[in-house]
Design a protein around this motif. Structure first.
Motif, PDB file in Angstrom:
ATOM      1  N   LEU A   1       0.825  -1.208   0.000  1.00  0.00           N
ATOM      2  CA  LEU A   1       0.000   0.000   0.000  1.00  0.00           C
ATOM      3  C   LEU A   1       0.860   1.260   0.000  1.00  0.00           C
ATOM      4  O   LEU A   1       0.691   2.145  -0.842  1.00  0.00           O
ATOM      5  N   LEU A   2       1.818   1.323   0.919  1.00  0.00           N
ATOM      6  CA  LEU A   2       2.638   2.531   1.036  1.00  0.00           C
ATOM      7  C   LEU A   2       3.568   2.736  -0.155  1.00  0.00           C
ATOM      8  O   LEU A   2       3.731   3.862  -0.628  1.00  0.00           O
ATOM      9  N   MET A   3       4.162   1.666  -0.648  1.00  0.00           N
ATOM     10  CA  MET A   3       5.059   1.804  -1.801  1.00  0.00           C
ATOM     11  C   MET A   3       4.289   2.226  -3.047  1.00  0.00           C
ATOM     12  O   MET A   3       4.787   3.027  -3.841  1.00  0.00           O
ATOM     13  N   LEU A   4       3.086   1.725  -3.213  1.00  0.00           N
ATOM     14  CA  LEU A   4       2.275   2.123  -4.361  1.00  0.00           C
ATOM     15  C   LEU A   4       1.840   3.584  -4.242  1.00  0.00           C
ATOM     16  O   LEU A   4       1.882   4.332  -5.220  1.00  0.00           O
ATOM     17  N   LEU A   5       1.441   3.994  -3.048  1.00  0.00           N
ATOM     18  CA  LEU A   5       1.077   5.401  -2.837  1.00  0.00           C
ATOM     19  C   LEU A   5       2.259   6.328  -3.101  1.00  0.00           C
ATOM     20  O   LEU A   5       2.109   7.371  -3.738  1.00  0.00           O
ATOM     21  N   LEU A   6       3.429   5.961  -2.621  1.00  0.00           N
ATOM     22  CA  LEU A   6       4.620   6.789  -2.844  1.00  0.00           C
ATOM     23  C   LEU A   6       5.046   6.794  -4.305  1.00  0.00           C
ATOM     24  O   LEU A   6       5.489   7.812  -4.828  1.00  0.00           O
ATOM     25  N   GLY A   7       4.927   5.643  -4.958  1.00  0.00           N
ATOM     26  CA  GLY A   7       5.374   5.542  -6.347  1.00  0.00           C
ATOM     27  C   GLY A   7       4.422   6.144  -7.360  1.00  0.00           C
ATOM     28  O   GLY A   7       4.850   6.824  -8.294  1.00  0.00           O
TER      29      GLY A   7
ATOM     30  N   GLY B   1       1.052   7.530  -6.371  1.00  0.00           N
ATOM     31  CA  GLY B   1       0.047   8.425  -5.831  1.00  0.00           C
ATOM     32  C   GLY B   1      -1.316   7.761  -5.951  1.00  0.00           C
ATOM     33  O   GLY B   1      -1.440   6.606  -6.347  1.00  0.00           O
ATOM     34  N   PHE B   2      -2.337   8.496  -5.589  1.00  0.00           N
ATOM     35  CA  PHE B   2      -3.693   7.950  -5.629  1.00  0.00           C
ATOM     36  C   PHE B   2      -4.267   8.173  -7.029  1.00  0.00           C
ATOM     37  O   PHE B   2      -4.923   9.164  -7.306  1.00  0.00           O
ATOM     38  N   VAL B   3      -3.985   7.231  -7.938  1.00  0.00           N
ATOM     39  CA  VAL B   3      -4.399   7.336  -9.334  1.00  0.00           C
ATOM     40  C   VAL B   3      -5.706   6.580  -9.557  1.00  0.00           C
ATOM     41  O   VAL B   3      -6.155   5.815  -8.704  1.00  0.00           O
TER      42      VAL B   3
END
Length: 70
Positions: A19-25, A27-29
């Protein structure tokens, strides 16, 4: 108990890390949740065998390092 502990650690770590790595990489797309579920499934599939091997190994290493008797 060791297997359940290893699987629990694998689940929690893969849940939050994906979850965190996807949000950092990214963003909320658009389509974030479907992308995240796929990432989580892959991370979980990898984390279970790793945690099942690493948990007892680390317990042994730490017991020896800190000279703890069972």
């Amino acid at each position: 108990f060791g297997v359940v502990m290893g699987m629990s650690i694998g689940f929690v770590m893969s849940f939050f890390m994906s979850l965190l790595m996807l949000l950092l990489g990214l963003g909320f797309v658009e389509g974030f949740f479907s992308i995240w579920l796929k990432s989580f499934a892959i991370a979980f599939a990898i984390s279970i065998p790793v945690s099942l091997v690493a948990t007892p190994l680390m317990q042994t290493v730490l017991r020896r390092m800190f000279q703890v008797q069972e």
